[in-house]
Design a protein around this motif. Structure first.
Motif, PDB file in Angstrom:
ATOM      1  N   LEU A  32       0.895  -1.315  -0.139  1.00  0.00           N
ATOM      2  CA  LEU A  32      -0.373   0.130   0.125  1.00  0.00           C
ATOM      3  C   LEU A  32       1.020   1.371  -0.115  1.00  0.00           C
ATOM      4  CD1 LEU A  32      -2.816   1.583   0.492  1.00  0.00           C
ATOM      5  CD2 LEU A  32      -2.636   0.990   2.453  1.00  0.00           C
ATOM      6  N   ILE A  33       0.909   1.705  -1.067  1.00  0.00           N
ATOM      7  CA  ILE A  33       1.334   3.170  -0.643  1.00  0.00           C
ATOM      8  C   ILE A  33       0.549   4.707  -0.755  1.00  0.00           C
ATOM      9  CG2 ILE A  33       3.273   4.760  -3.008  1.00  0.00           C
ATOM     10  CD1 ILE A  33       2.980   1.710  -4.282  1.00  0.00           C
ATOM     11  N   PHE A  34       0.904   5.253   0.245  1.00  0.00           N
ATOM     12  CA  PHE A  34       0.806   6.652   0.380  1.00  0.00           C
ATOM     13  C   PHE A  34       1.540   7.501  -0.060  1.00  0.00           C
ATOM     14  CE2 PHE A  34      -1.660   4.450   4.942  1.00  0.00           C
ATOM     15  CZ  PHE A  34      -2.952   4.399   4.244  1.00  0.00           C
ATOM     16  N   ALA A  35       0.599   7.955  -1.026  1.00  0.00           N
ATOM     17  CA  ALA A  35       1.007   9.718  -1.704  1.00  0.00           C
ATOM     18  C   ALA A  35       1.057  10.642  -0.255  1.00  0.00           C
ATOM     19  CB  ALA A  35       0.457  10.015  -2.663  1.00  0.00           C
ATOM     20  N   ASN A  36       1.449  10.935   0.597  1.00  0.00           N
ATOM     21  CA  ASN A  36       1.282  11.508   1.798  1.00  0.00           C
ATOM     22  C   ASN A  36       1.449  13.329   1.220  1.00  0.00           C
ATOM     23  OD1 ASN A  36       0.673  12.066   3.971  1.00  0.00           O
ATOM     24  ND2 ASN A  36       2.963  11.944   5.006  1.00  0.00           N
ATOM     25  N   LYS A  37       1.322  13.838   1.894  1.00  0.00           N
ATOM     26  CA  LYS A  37       0.990  15.651   1.343  1.00  0.00           C
ATOM     27  C   LYS A  37       0.993  15.750   1.021  1.00  0.00           C
ATOM     28  CE  LYS A  37       5.333  15.387   4.959  1.00  0.00           C
ATOM     29  NZ  LYS A  37       7.217  16.032   4.489  1.00  0.00           N
ATOM     30  N   GLN A  38      -0.205  15.386   0.429  1.00  0.00           N
ATOM     31  CA  GLN A  38      -1.518  15.844  -0.928  1.00  0.00           C
ATOM     32  C   GLN A  38      -1.995  17.441  -0.974  1.00  0.00           C
ATOM     33  OE1 GLN A  38      -2.733  14.619  -3.716  1.00  0.00           O
ATOM     34  NE2 GLN A  38      -0.573  13.049  -3.290  1.00  0.00           N
ATOM     35  N   ASP A  39      -2.185  17.724   0.612  1.00  0.00           N
ATOM     36  CA  ASP A  39      -2.677  19.188   1.084  1.00  0.00           C
ATOM     37  C   ASP A  39      -1.273  20.272   0.785  1.00  0.00           C
ATOM     38  OD1 ASP A  39      -1.110  17.933   2.760  1.00  0.00           O
ATOM     39  OD2 ASP A  39      -1.346  19.687   4.398  1.00  0.00           O
ATOM     40  N   ALA A  85      -1.287  10.255  -9.096  1.00  0.00           N
ATOM     41  CA  ALA A  85      -1.063   9.185 -10.542  1.00  0.00           C
ATOM     42  C   ALA A  85       0.699   9.718 -10.891  1.00  0.00           C
ATOM     43  CB  ALA A  85      -1.968   9.993 -11.395  1.00  0.00           C
ATOM     44  N   ASP A  86       0.473  11.042 -10.552  1.00  0.00           N
ATOM     45  CA  ASP A  86       1.684  11.058 -11.136  1.00  0.00           C
ATOM     46  C   ASP A  86       3.214  10.214 -10.284  1.00  0.00           C
ATOM     47  OD1 ASP A  86       0.990  13.730 -12.335  1.00  0.00           O
ATOM     48  OD2 ASP A  86       1.681  14.471 -11.044  1.00  0.00           O
ATOM     49  N   LEU A 121       4.680   2.003 -10.885  1.00  0.00           N
ATOM     50  CA  LEU A 121       3.531   0.423 -10.706  1.00  0.00           C
ATOM     51  C   LEU A 121       3.277  -0.581 -11.024  1.00  0.00           C
ATOM     52  CD1 LEU A 121       2.037   3.242  -7.633  1.00  0.00           C
ATOM     53  CD2 LEU A 121       5.050   1.192  -7.631  1.00  0.00           C
ATOM     54  N   SER A 122       2.682  -0.089 -12.285  1.00  0.00           N
ATOM     55  CA  SER A 122       1.810  -0.757 -13.328  1.00  0.00           C
ATOM     56  C   SER A 122       2.800  -1.967 -13.275  1.00  0.00           C
ATOM     57  CB  SER A 122       1.724  -0.573 -14.465  1.00  0.00           C
ATOM     58  OG  SER A 122       2.555   0.288 -14.947  1.00  0.00           O
ATOM     59  N   SER A 123       4.368  -1.709 -13.075  1.00  0.00           N
ATOM     60  CA  SER A 123       5.538  -3.139 -13.367  1.00  0.00           C
ATOM     61  C   SER A 123       5.430  -3.945 -12.373  1.00  0.00           C
ATOM     62  CB  SER A 123       6.516  -2.239 -14.120  1.00  0.00           C
ATOM     63  OG  SER A 123       7.016  -2.384 -12.916  1.00  0.00           O
ATOM     64  N   ILE A 124       4.980  -3.912 -11.675  1.00  0.00           N
ATOM     65  CA  ILE A 124       4.752  -5.305 -10.542  1.00  0.00           C
ATOM     66  C   ILE A 124       3.788  -5.717 -10.442  1.00  0.00           C
ATOM     67  CG2 ILE A 124       4.338  -5.292  -7.839  1.00  0.00           C
ATOM     68  CD1 ILE A 124       5.435  -2.083  -7.555  1.00  0.00           C
ATOM     69  N   LYS A 125       3.912  -7.316 -10.551  1.00  0.00           N
ATOM     70  CA  LYS A 125       2.814  -7.889 -10.908  1.00  0.00           C
ATOM     71  C   LYS A 125       3.242  -9.129 -10.382  1.00  0.00           C
ATOM     72  CE  LYS A 125       3.375  -6.485 -15.364  1.00  0.00           C
ATOM     73  NZ  LYS A 125       1.754  -5.148 -15.372  1.00  0.00           N
ATOM     74  N   ASP A 126       3.757  -9.110  -9.470  1.00  0.00           N
ATOM     75  CA  ASP A 126       4.233 -10.274  -8.551  1.00  0.00           C
ATOM     76  C   ASP A 126       3.526 -10.220  -6.982  1.00  0.00           C
ATOM     77  OD1 ASP A 126       6.374  -9.011  -8.965  1.00  0.00           O
ATOM     78  OD2 ASP A 126       7.667 -10.749  -8.227  1.00  0.00           O
ATOM     79  N   HIS A 144      -1.745  -1.006  -3.828  1.00  0.00           N
ATOM     80  CA  HIS A 144      -2.812  -0.001  -4.036  1.00  0.00           C
ATOM     81  C   HIS A 144      -2.072   1.664  -4.189  1.00  0.00           C
ATOM     82  CE1 HIS A 144      -6.453   1.947  -4.167  1.00  0.00           C
ATOM     83  NE2 HIS A 144      -6.598   2.345  -2.643  1.00  0.00           N
ATOM     84  N   ILE A 145      -2.515   1.657  -4.579  1.00  0.00           N
ATOM     85  CA  ILE A 145      -1.202   3.618  -3.892  1.00  0.00           C
ATOM     86  C   ILE A 145      -2.418   4.870  -4.103  1.00  0.00           C
ATOM     87  CG2 ILE A 145      -1.380   4.984  -6.337  1.00  0.00           C
ATOM     88  CD1 ILE A 145       0.309   6.135  -5.152  1.00  0.00           C
ATOM     89  N   GLN A 146      -2.232   5.730  -2.719  1.00  0.00           N
ATOM     90  CA  GLN A 146      -3.294   5.942  -1.960  1.00  0.00           C
ATOM     91  C   GLN A 146      -3.007   7.324  -2.045  1.00  0.00           C
ATOM     92  OE1 GLN A 146      -6.892   4.670  -0.723  1.00  0.00           O
ATOM     93  NE2 GLN A 146      -6.656   6.627   0.222  1.00  0.00           N
TER      94      GLN A 146
END
Length: 162
Positions: free
Chosen positions: A109-116, A124-125, A132-137, A141-143
Motif C-alpha cells: 500500500l503506497i500512501f502519497a502523503n502531503k497532498q495538502d 497518478a504522477d 507501479l504498473s510493472s509490479i506483477k507479483d 494500491h496507491i492512495q
C-alpha cells in the motif's frame, strides 16, 4: 486472540510514517521526532490484529530495514508527495524490498502523503514515476492522503470505523 498480521511502514525520513501510524492508532495527530530504530503498535480492525512496525527512514537506517522483513504480510510505503528530488531513492528502495525473499508474498500500500501541500505530485504522477504498473507479483494500491488531517484513510483506518 486471532492471527496477528505483520505490517511494516517504510519510506524516507520525513515522509510522514510515524504520523500515519498514530493516525491509524488514535485518529489524532501526534507531533513526532525522527524515528531512530522503530515504533511498533498493535491495531485491531474488525477483529483482525495488525502489528505495525514504523521503521526509521534516515539513510543510515535504511540498510537495516531487511531485519524487519521476516513474516511481513503488508508493506505500507509512505511517499512525501512534495519531495521530487528524492523520489528516485524511494523507487530504488521499493524495488529492493520487492526483490527480497522475505517479502515475496507481501502486498503493498503506497500512501502519497502531503497532498495538502502546494505543488505536490498527484498519486497518478507518483504511480507513473515509480512504474507501479510493472509490479506483477505483488498486489499493490496507491492512495492519496494527508497524514495531518487524516484525509485518505477513510477506507482503511480503523479509528474512522470503516
Amino acid at each position: 486472540m486471532g492471527l496477528m498480521h505483520k505490517v511494516i511502514i517504510v519510506g524516507l525520513d520525513n515522509a510522514g510514517k510515524t504520523t500515519i501510524l498514530y493516525q491509524f492508532l488514535m485518529n489524532e495527530v501526534v507531533h513526532t521526532s525522527p524515528t531512530i530504530g522503530s515504533n511498533v503498535e498493535e491495531i485491531v480492525v474488525k477483529n483482525t490484529h495488525f502489528l505495525m512496525w514504523d521503521i526509521g527512514g534516515q539513510e543510515s537506517l535504511r540498510s537495516s530495514w531487511n531485519t524487519y522483513y521476516s513474516n511481513t504480510e503488508f508493506i505500507i510505503l509512505v511517499v512525501d508527495s512534495t519531495d521530487r528530488e528524492r523520489l528516485s531513492i524511494t523507487k530504488e528502495e521499493l524495488y529492493r524490498m520487492l526483490a527480497h525473499e522475505d517479502l515475496r508474498k507481501a502486498a503493498v500500500l503506497i500512501f502519497a502523503n502531503k497532498q495538502d501541500m502546494k505543488g505536490c505530485m498527484s498519486a497518478a504522477d507518483i504511480s507513473k514515476y515509480l512504474t507501479l504498473s510493472s509490479i506483477k507479483d505483488h498486489p499493490w494500491h496507491i492512495q492519496s492522503c494527508c497524514a495531518l488531517t487524516g484525509e485518505g484513510y477513510v477506507e482503511i483506518c480503523p479509528a474512522r470505523k470503516c
